[in-house]
Design a protein around this motif. Structure first.
Motif, PDB file in Angstrom:
ATOM      1  N   SER A 254      90.986  -4.834  39.601  1.00 46.26           N
ATOM      2  CA  SER A 254      91.550  -6.041  39.769  1.00 46.26           C
ATOM      3  C   SER A 254      92.986  -6.218  40.109  1.00 46.26           C
ATOM      4  O   SER A 254      93.631  -7.175  39.933  1.00 46.26           O
ATOM      5  CB  SER A 254      91.350  -6.625  38.356  1.00 46.26           C
ATOM      6  N   TRP A 255      93.721  -5.244  40.229  1.00 46.01           N
ATOM      7  CA  TRP A 255      95.005  -5.251  40.549  1.00 46.01           C
ATOM      8  C   TRP A 255      95.248  -5.843  41.924  1.00 46.01           C
ATOM      9  O   TRP A 255      94.529  -5.365  43.284  1.00 46.01           O
ATOM     10  CB  TRP A 255      95.522  -3.832  40.767  1.00 46.01           C
ATOM     11  N   ASN A 256      95.906  -6.930  42.099  1.00 43.56           N
ATOM     12  CA  ASN A 256      96.173  -7.567  43.342  1.00 43.56           C
ATOM     13  C   ASN A 256      97.651  -8.174  43.376  1.00 43.56           C
ATOM     14  O   ASN A 256      97.719  -9.329  44.141  1.00 43.56           O
ATOM     15  CB  ASN A 256      95.179  -8.792  43.330  1.00 43.56           C
ATOM     16  N   SER A 257      98.443  -7.716  42.981  1.00 42.95           N
ATOM     17  CA  SER A 257      99.801  -8.338  43.051  1.00 42.95           C
ATOM     18  C   SER A 257     100.890  -7.288  42.428  1.00 42.95           C
ATOM     19  O   SER A 257     100.419  -6.389  41.451  1.00 42.95           O
ATOM     20  CB  SER A 257     100.044  -9.824  42.459  1.00 42.95           C
ATOM     21  N   GLY A 258     102.277  -7.432  42.701  1.00 46.73           N
ATOM     22  CA  GLY A 258     103.312  -6.647  41.909  1.00 46.73           C
ATOM     23  C   GLY A 258     103.636  -5.454  42.380  1.00 46.73           C
ATOM     24  O   GLY A 258     103.091  -4.900  43.442  1.00 46.73           O
ATOM     25  N   THR A 259     104.282  -4.693  41.600  1.00 47.47           N
ATOM     26  CA  THR A 259     104.713  -3.206  41.689  1.00 47.47           C
ATOM     27  C   THR A 259     103.552  -2.425  41.289  1.00 47.47           C
ATOM     28  O   THR A 259     102.993  -2.594  40.198  1.00 47.47           O
ATOM     29  CB  THR A 259     105.789  -2.859  41.196  1.00 47.47           C
ATOM     30  N   LEU A 260     103.128  -1.397  42.213  1.00 40.11           N
ATOM     31  CA  LEU A 260     102.310  -0.331  41.532  1.00 40.11           C
ATOM     32  C   LEU A 260     103.161   0.530  40.841  1.00 40.11           C
ATOM     33  O   LEU A 260     104.010   1.275  41.229  1.00 40.11           O
ATOM     34  CB  LEU A 260     101.381   0.449  42.600  1.00 40.11           C
ATOM     35  N   VAL A 261     102.694   0.990  39.279  1.00 36.89           N
ATOM     36  CA  VAL A 261     103.589   1.661  38.625  1.00 36.89           C
ATOM     37  C   VAL A 261     102.905   3.138  38.393  1.00 36.89           C
ATOM     38  O   VAL A 261     101.470   3.133  38.042  1.00 36.89           O
ATOM     39  CB  VAL A 261     103.619   1.270  37.111  1.00 36.89           C
ATOM     40  N   PHE A 262     103.346   4.101  38.910  1.00 42.06           N
ATOM     41  CA  PHE A 262     102.800   5.371  38.906  1.00 42.06           C
ATOM     42  C   PHE A 262     103.328   6.063  37.566  1.00 42.06           C
ATOM     43  O   PHE A 262     104.604   6.500  37.433  1.00 42.06           O
ATOM     44  CB  PHE A 262     103.137   6.179  40.275  1.00 42.06           C
ATOM     45  N   ASP A 263     102.493   6.044  36.468  1.00 41.87           N
ATOM     46  CA  ASP A 263     102.924   6.448  35.072  1.00 41.87           C
ATOM     47  C   ASP A 263     103.040   8.194  34.863  1.00 41.87           C
ATOM     48  O   ASP A 263     103.539   8.503  33.737  1.00 41.87           O
ATOM     49  CB  ASP A 263     102.039   5.752  33.970  1.00 41.87           C
ATOM     50  N   LYS A 264     102.278   8.856  35.652  1.00 40.66           N
ATOM     51  CA  LYS A 264     102.251  10.213  35.319  1.00 40.66           C
ATOM     52  C   LYS A 264     103.334  11.096  36.396  1.00 40.66           C
ATOM     53  O   LYS A 264     102.914  10.893  37.536  1.00 40.66           O
ATOM     54  CB  LYS A 264     100.976  10.873  35.515  1.00 40.66           C
ATOM     55  N   VAL A 265     104.438  11.526  35.690  1.00 39.07           N
ATOM     56  CA  VAL A 265     105.311  12.062  36.490  1.00 39.07           C
ATOM     57  C   VAL A 265     104.883  13.754  36.662  1.00 39.07           C
ATOM     58  O   VAL A 265     104.929  14.397  35.508  1.00 39.07           O
ATOM     59  CB  VAL A 265     106.673  12.047  35.974  1.00 39.07           C
ATOM     60  N   THR A 266     104.827  14.211  38.149  1.00 40.07           N
ATOM     61  CA  THR A 266     104.595  15.480  37.803  1.00 40.07           C
ATOM     62  C   THR A 266     106.041  16.330  38.334  1.00 40.07           C
ATOM     63  O   THR A 266     106.401  17.455  37.607  1.00 40.07           O
ATOM     64  CB  THR A 266     103.761  15.857  39.246  1.00 40.07           C
ATOM     65  N   ASN A 267     106.986  15.554  38.895  1.00 42.01           N
ATOM     66  CA  ASN A 267     108.336  16.293  39.103  1.00 42.01           C
ATOM     67  C   ASN A 267     109.432  14.994  39.318  1.00 42.01           C
ATOM     68  O   ASN A 267     108.941  13.981  39.971  1.00 42.01           O
ATOM     69  CB  ASN A 267     108.349  17.012  40.174  1.00 42.01           C
ATOM     70  N   ASN A 268     110.500  15.179  38.669  1.00 42.39           N
ATOM     71  CA  ASN A 268     111.632  14.202  38.797  1.00 42.39           C
ATOM     72  C   ASN A 268     112.923  14.827  38.866  1.00 42.39           C
ATOM     73  O   ASN A 268     113.850  14.514  37.861  1.00 42.39           O
ATOM     74  CB  ASN A 268     111.269  13.053  37.630  1.00 42.39           C
ATOM     75  N   VAL A 269     113.109  15.773  39.826  1.00 43.08           N
ATOM     76  CA  VAL A 269     114.561  16.327  39.855  1.00 43.08           C
ATOM     77  C   VAL A 269     115.593  15.104  40.391  1.00 43.08           C
ATOM     78  O   VAL A 269     115.453  14.587  41.218  1.00 43.08           O
ATOM     79  CB  VAL A 269     114.540  17.236  41.139  1.00 43.08           C
ATOM     80  N   GLY A 270     116.602  15.038  39.525  1.00 39.84           N
ATOM     81  CA  GLY A 270     117.829  14.079  39.821  1.00 39.84           C
ATOM     82  C   GLY A 270     117.597  12.839  38.852  1.00 39.84           C
ATOM     83  O   GLY A 270     118.368  12.056  38.565  1.00 39.84           O
TER      84      GLY A 270
END
Length: 372
Positions: A254-270
């Motif tokens: 049902s997602w049809n608007s807004g920002t897609l939130v990628f909640d699982k972080v594999t790597n986040n250098v910086g």
């Protein structure tokens, strides 16, 4: 002060000595007190001159004594001023010694913190070396799989051409046979023709799907190669590394608007990516590469469109479209290079379609980026 008092006593003694007269038998008497009756008239003039000279010498000595006493008073005042300055200097020296001790303690503390930082830096460097080695192995494996896929595609195309030639020949033969058959055989001929057309349509669909998959794999390998080259070129400057990969862990119909939130972080250098908002904020100025992969659902929702957005302005789109309306899952990918200033924001925004598909343990729908 002791030296000044001693000098003062010495000057007073000199004054007392100079008040005595050699000509008056050291009695210190004045000229008017002398007995002139006993002086020889011949020597009176000489004696008078000697007395005058003695008087002049005595006056000069008294004057010099007064000057010396004045100098002594001035010297005493200067000594008192010097002693005051010495006391002030001793207080300042004590304060400076206290500051030096404080600085020594602070320096020891900073040395300890620096040692801890060096240990942490060494650990991070070792981890980065391990990641680099693992990435080389992964890139090699991807390259081998791509070569195998290209070989299989070539063989498949050759088989398809051979099959097409056979089918054309068979169709020609059947057409010639149909002209010699009675009306009772028309139904069989039509059925065979339908089967052939269906087979050709299925083969063309599979070829198109295979070519589409090959293009997607090539784009993925290209992005991985660009990432590897940037890692290799910048491996010595850990203070300027920025890279992240995040995925979506739950599917949606049902997602049809807004920002897609990628909640699982594999790597986040910086630390530029925020898994709570789905927004990446540039921590440094530079050229960044961003990659998005979106997985559509099956035939119930057959397409999804998203865009990579910079500060609210859409830059590129990715499309996952099920063109044959079968129960298939499609993948849409795209990559873009953006020049960012510190504080610029980038995210994935809805454009069209409905819903997406993913896995919780190893997400299919992902968002990645790194500083070149």
């Amino acid at each position: 002060m002791k030296h000044a008092l001693g000098l003062e006593l010495l000057l007073l003694n000199c004054a007392c000595v100079f008040n005595l007269s050699i000509l008056t038998d050291d009695s210190g008497r004045n000229i008017t007190d002398l007995d002139m009756n006993n002086i020889d008239p011949k020597n009176s003039d000489v004696f008078r001159q000697l007395l005058n000279q003695e008087t002049l010498i005595r006056m000069a000595l008294v004057k010099n004594v007064h000057v010396l006493m004045k100098d002594m008073v001035d010297l005493k005042k200067k000594l008192e001023s010097v002693e005051s300055l010495q006391q002030s200097a001793e207080i300042k020296i004590t304060a400076l010694q206290q500051e030096v001790n404080d600085l020594k303690r602070e320096n020891q503390k900073l040395s300890l913190e620096n040692r801890k930082f060096e240990e942490t830096f060494s650990l991070v460097k070792d981890n980065f070396t391990q990641i680099k080695d693992q990435f080389k192995d992964f890139a090699k494996e991807v390259e081998e799989k791509r070569d195998a896929f290209e070989r299989n595609t070539t063989m498949f195309n050759m088989s398809l051409e051979t099959l097409s030639d056979d089918l054309i020949a068979t169709s020609t033969k059947l057409s010639k046979s149909v002209s010699n058959l009675e009306n009772s055989q028309n139904a069989i001929i039509a059925s065979v023709a339908d089967d052939i057309n269906k087979t050709l349509g299925d083969l063309k669909t599979e070829v198109k799907q295979s070519q589409n998959d090959q293009l997607k794999l090539s784009a993925t390998v290209s992005s991985l190669e660009v990432f590897r080259m940037n890692i290799t070129n910048n491996h010595c400057d850990l203070g300027k590394k920025v890279a992240f990969t995040a995925g979506v862990t739950s599917s949606s119909s049902s997602w049809n608007s807004g920002t897609l939130v990628f909640d699982k972080v594999t790597n986040n250098v910086g630390g530029g990516y925020n898994p709570n908002t789905g927004i990446f904020t540039a921590p440094l100025n530079g050229d960044y590469v961003f990659y998005v992969g979106i997985q559509s659902r099956s035939s119930d929702v057959n397409d999804i469109y998203v865009g990579i957005v910079l500060n609210g302005s859409r830059k590129v789109r990715a499309m996952a479209y099920n063109y044959n309306s079968n129960d298939d899952y499609e993948t849409g990918t795209n990559m873009v290079t953006l020049r960012l200033q510190q504080g610029d924001t980038v995210w994935v925004k809805y454009y069209a379609g409905k819903g997406y598909y993913t896995y919780s343990d190893a997400p299919l729908t992902t968002f990645s980026g790194f500083l070149k």
